[in-house]
Design a protein around this motif. Structure first.
Motif, PDB file in Angstrom:
ATOM      1  N   UNK A  53      -6.462 -45.507  56.029  1.00 31.02           N
ATOM      2  CA  UNK A  53      -5.980 -46.368  57.117  1.00 31.02           C
ATOM      3  C   UNK A  53      -7.145 -46.798  58.007  1.00 31.02           C
ATOM      4  N   UNK A  54      -8.048 -45.866  58.303  1.00 33.76           N
ATOM      5  CA  UNK A  54      -9.192 -46.171  59.162  1.00 33.76           C
ATOM      6  C   UNK A  54     -10.116 -47.187  58.488  1.00 33.76           C
ATOM      7  N   UNK A  55     -10.400 -46.974  57.206  1.00 29.76           N
ATOM      8  CA  UNK A  55     -11.288 -47.878  56.474  1.00 29.76           C
ATOM      9  C   UNK A  55     -10.679 -49.272  56.375  1.00 29.76           C
ATOM     10  N   UNK A  71      -5.925 -38.360  67.353  1.00 33.69           N
ATOM     11  CA  UNK A  71      -7.007 -39.298  67.053  1.00 33.69           C
ATOM     12  C   UNK A  71      -8.382 -38.638  67.003  1.00 33.69           C
ATOM     13  N   UNK A  72      -8.610 -37.584  67.796  1.00 35.85           N
ATOM     14  CA  UNK A  72      -9.910 -36.909  67.725  1.00 35.85           C
ATOM     15  C   UNK A  72     -10.077 -36.165  66.401  1.00 35.85           C
ATOM     16  N   UNK A  73      -8.967 -35.715  65.824  1.00 35.79           N
ATOM     17  CA  UNK A  73      -9.030 -35.076  64.507  1.00 35.79           C
ATOM     18  C   UNK A  73      -9.466 -36.099  63.468  1.00 35.79           C
ATOM     19  N   UNK A  74      -8.918 -37.310  63.555  1.00 35.40           N
ATOM     20  CA  UNK A  74      -9.292 -38.372  62.614  1.00 35.40           C
ATOM     21  C   UNK A  74     -10.771 -38.729  62.809  1.00 35.40           C
ATOM     22  N   UNK A  75     -11.235 -38.780  64.053  1.00 37.99           N
ATOM     23  CA  UNK A  75     -12.645 -39.066  64.330  1.00 37.99           C
ATOM     24  C   UNK A  75     -13.533 -38.001  63.675  1.00 37.99           C
ATOM     25  N   UNK A  76     -13.143 -36.732  63.796  1.00 35.71           N
ATOM     26  CA  UNK A  76     -13.923 -35.652  63.181  1.00 35.71           C
ATOM     27  C   UNK A  76     -13.957 -35.794  61.663  1.00 35.71           C
ATOM     28  N   UNK A  77     -12.836 -36.178  61.057  1.00 39.23           N
ATOM     29  CA  UNK A  77     -12.801 -36.394  59.603  1.00 39.23           C
ATOM     30  C   UNK A  77     -13.730 -37.534  59.211  1.00 39.23           C
ATOM     31  N   UNK A  82     -18.779 -39.329  56.821  1.00 37.18           N
ATOM     32  CA  UNK A  82     -19.995 -40.105  57.056  1.00 37.18           C
ATOM     33  C   UNK A  82     -21.248 -39.328  56.708  1.00 37.18           C
ATOM     34  N   UNK A  83     -21.243 -38.008  56.929  1.00 35.51           N
ATOM     35  CA  UNK A  83     -22.400 -37.178  56.587  1.00 35.51           C
ATOM     36  C   UNK A  83     -22.609 -37.101  55.077  1.00 35.51           C
ATOM     37  N   UNK A  84     -21.545 -37.307  54.308  1.00 34.10           N
ATOM     38  CA  UNK A  84     -21.642 -37.233  52.849  1.00 34.10           C
ATOM     39  C   UNK A  84     -22.196 -38.512  52.231  1.00 34.10           C
TER      40      UNK A  84
END
Length: 119
Positions: A53-55, A71-77, A82-84
């Motif tokens: 959904x975010x992408x 929403x902060x949980x989604x930000x953390x995901x 992104x690190x990968x």
């Protein structure tokens, strides 16, 4: 009952922690509770759905309303994924020609407010 560390059966009660009986091994001193709860968290399918959904351009709070995930949980995901990703491509040649938009923006000071105006 058996110690999870040294497998000794010489166990004593050692108070309560978060409402659960805490035990201590007399042999090695390891503290533990009788039964641990399984890991609480969101399933991989929920994570995948939220990231899709975010992408696809959905806002973080909209994802929160639809899926019930904060929403902060989604930000953390998003940060974890992104690190990968591989490092950004570094071009060898820097272009000599650039393109500018004709939109001009200027800032003027009003008595109390700072006004940003586009022309």
């Amino acid at each position: 009952m058996q110690c999870p560390e040294c497998k000794s059966t010489h166990i004593r009660k050692n108070g309560k922690k978060k409402g659960k009986q805490n035990h201590i091994c007399v042999q090695c001193g390891r503290q533990f509770i009788n039964q641990y709860e399984p890991h609480r968290g969101y399933s991989e399918s929920i994570k995948r759905d939220c990231l899709k959904m975010y992408v696809n351009g959905m806002g973080l709070r909209a994802i929160e309303r639809v899926k019930g995930v904060h929403h902060t949980t989604v930000i953390n995901w998003v940060k974890q994924v992104g690190k990968l990703l591989p490092d950004v491509y570094d071009p060898e040649v820097i272009p000599e020609v650039g393109e500018l938009d004709e939109l001009q923006t200027y800032v003027k000071k009003n008595r109390q407010n700072l006004v940003v105006d586009s022309g």
